[in-house]
Enzyme design. Sequence first.
Site, PDB file in Angstrom:
ATOM      1  N   TYR A   1      -8.475  -0.769   8.830  1.00  0.00           N
ATOM      2  CA  TYR A   1      -8.406  -2.019   8.066  1.00  0.00           C
ATOM      3  C   TYR A   1      -7.964  -3.187   8.929  1.00  0.00           C
ATOM      4  O   TYR A   1      -8.256  -4.338   8.612  1.00  0.00           O
ATOM      5  CB  TYR A   1      -7.517  -1.844   6.831  1.00  0.00           C
ATOM      6  CG  TYR A   1      -8.343  -1.397   5.651  1.00  0.00           C
ATOM      7  CD1 TYR A   1      -8.959  -2.318   4.829  1.00  0.00           C
ATOM      8  CD2 TYR A   1      -8.564  -0.050   5.407  1.00  0.00           C
ATOM      9  CE1 TYR A   1      -9.767  -1.924   3.773  1.00  0.00           C
ATOM     10  CE2 TYR A   1      -9.371   0.361   4.359  1.00  0.00           C
ATOM     11  CZ  TYR A   1      -9.970  -0.580   3.544  1.00  0.00           C
ATOM     12  OH  TYR A   1     -10.778  -0.181   2.505  1.00  0.00           O
TER      13      TYR A   1
ATOM     14  N   HIS B   1      -3.919   1.168   0.735  1.00  0.00           N
ATOM     15  CA  HIS B   1      -4.781   2.006   1.566  1.00  0.00           C
ATOM     16  C   HIS B   1      -3.989   3.014   2.396  1.00  0.00           C
ATOM     17  O   HIS B   1      -4.561   3.725   3.217  1.00  0.00           O
ATOM     18  CB  HIS B   1      -5.640   1.134   2.487  1.00  0.00           C
ATOM     19  CG  HIS B   1      -6.727   0.408   1.760  1.00  0.00           C
ATOM     20  ND1 HIS B   1      -7.753   1.068   1.130  1.00  0.00           N
ATOM     21  CD2 HIS B   1      -6.938  -0.912   1.555  1.00  0.00           C
ATOM     22  CE1 HIS B   1      -8.568   0.174   0.567  1.00  0.00           C
ATOM     23  NE2 HIS B   1      -8.096  -1.029   0.816  1.00  0.00           N
TER      24      HIS B   1
END
Length: 729
Positions: free
Chosen positions: A254, A407
């Site tokens: 990410y 996440h």
Amino acid sequence: MSNILRSILLGALVLSSAQLWATAPTSGLLLNSVEAKGISQQVAELPLLAKSVESMAEGLNAFMSIDMDVPVPRDAGGGYTHERHKKNGQAIYEAATLYQVTGEQRYADFAVALLLRYADLYPKIGPHPKHKHQAPGKLFWQILNDAVWLVYVIQGYDQLQDVLTPGQKELIVKNLLNPYVKYLSVDSSETFNKVHNHGTWAAAAVGMTGLVLGNQEYVDIALKGSAKDGRSGFLKQIEALFSPDGYYTEGPYYQRYALMPFVVFARALDRVQPQWDIFKYRDGVLLKAIYACINLSYNNLFFPLNDAIKDKGLDTIELVYGVDIAYALTKDKGLLSVAANQQQVIVSGDGLLVAQAIAAQQQQPFDYSSMLFRDGANGDEGGVAVLRSDDAKSALVVKAAGQGMGHGHFDRLGWLYYDHGNEIVSDYGAARYLNVVTKRGGVYLPENNTWAKQSIAHNTLVVDERSHFNGKLGKASESSAKVGVFSDKLNAVSVVEANAYPGVSFERTMGLIQTALLDSPLVLDLMTIRSNSKHQYDLPLHYAGQLTYISEQPKVALNAMETLGKKHGYQHLWKKGWLPVNGSAAQVTWLKGNRFYSLNTLLPKDSQILFAELGANDPEFNLRRENALVLRQTGRKDTHFVSVLESHGEYNGVREYTKQPTSQVRGLEHRVDKDLSLVLVELDGGARIVVAKADSVDPDQQHTLALKGKRYQWRGHLAIFEESSNDGK
């Protein structure tokens, strides 16, 4: 020479410079007309740039050959309208860029026509009919995609200002750009002001639009949030989302995605309003973030921490932007070797600089070395240690970072290992097939929660078959692990987790030991567990490869299998075999690539090694079939797990030979005396490696402990002794 490249060169010859670049330069977010002229004139002598321009032109020409369509939004992610709007936005940017580089009017005409179609559509549509749980966009089902679209489209508009008529500009600004900014920043203010990558994309889109339109209000709210008080906005995101070392709290996968709006907006701001000195903001953390992203990789692929797709690497477009921009700002020749491996550059002024330097053969190897990336805005929320061998063929990754927001996975003190180009001790990453419509539209699968996020899916301690923090995001986000000692000299790290389980703390010391006694580094894993009550302790190891040797014959489930448990990920593991261990060292060897890997582990009495395979309770066949060992101790309070992993030998199937398929480790011993411990690794021929550890992290404190008639003295937290014979040295 390709037809595309020939047309670029012919365009530059037929149309004089006065014709092509007579107008004032564009605002030049990432490319101005002077740089475009340089690309056109030099592209034939710069292979990497020529390849990038040709690739862009080939894809765009194919897209331009089909009917133009700007449909009313109706589909969720992966559907036709979603994908068409994505492609249209990219096409506006690419066509405008190619117009600047080639001078071909057809590219400008195409981009202008698309922009005018969107100026007609946008006032007629409301929030997307199939929005996700996040705030809805208008063109897309989540506003994140709308922001990404504008980041590209505003760059295209920037490149078209010399061909747009005043009336066309007024129409596009009035019907598309201004309303678009309002929807992102006012109507969706919650997302716009969020300190999160969604907010970063929105800030970048609004800020870049402000730079092109000369609207300082847009720039100011992008930088400081809607209230312009600095509690949100781009500057706050730089402060909060990166650690002082440039680590992004959601992990490298990410970080790669979030990096794009940070570096693109920052570079545009640096070029148009350099007074912000944005790349020096917060001690240059944006440049550190680019370097961190590169360093958080092996063999060009990112370490798959948290919700990661395992095939993403340094050749992703986000890192192409990052590397080109970083080189333009630093002139670091090590970045050129990364760019050369990426095999493309951005068609921009920065990409031109990179292509010129590579053509001049100025690149040097990038310095991949052992380092600790602290996590948290203040660097006090744990971190990720990357330990590399001197030749960079081996890499040990120890994750002691914070939770990583939504996440993140429950994997405190987990580890991964890479050697000779392969993943040896693996991490599952995310349970998701990105953009595969037949796999639930490409979204995260149910097994992402039931398996991939759970602690048993990682190479870390699991207590009483429950995930860290009982699998609760809120609890996990409230605390972090503590990095006790990181030593790049010893290639070792010690980390402590005291909050994952009530009443249980565990410390893990891991090292990548390079010694003249062995051909390859030895991975040390020493885990110390402390508790006032008895528990079951499981320490899984997810290995990549095929088992070739087990020191004793395990009991094997031949005709029927049961799962390891019922929840917290255990329900997805088939129990294929089990090996009782009674206070002695056990050894398991597997083959991966052309090398053998032996885990030598020392377990107390009444322990087990479980052999497991992923795939149980998987009705849609979503999970990959992967294998794990689970080291299990039951009914214990304080205890230890001691293991070493050795890489050895060679298997050559082509030439049909095998060298050294067995481990050189002949024994393991572990002695503990209060706050001191020794791990002795005995090798073939009597050579020994001894790792000495103290609980104290005081670098000046002296320690002494004896083992097998020898006294070992050391200073500080860790020390490593090599003994070529029983007499030592």
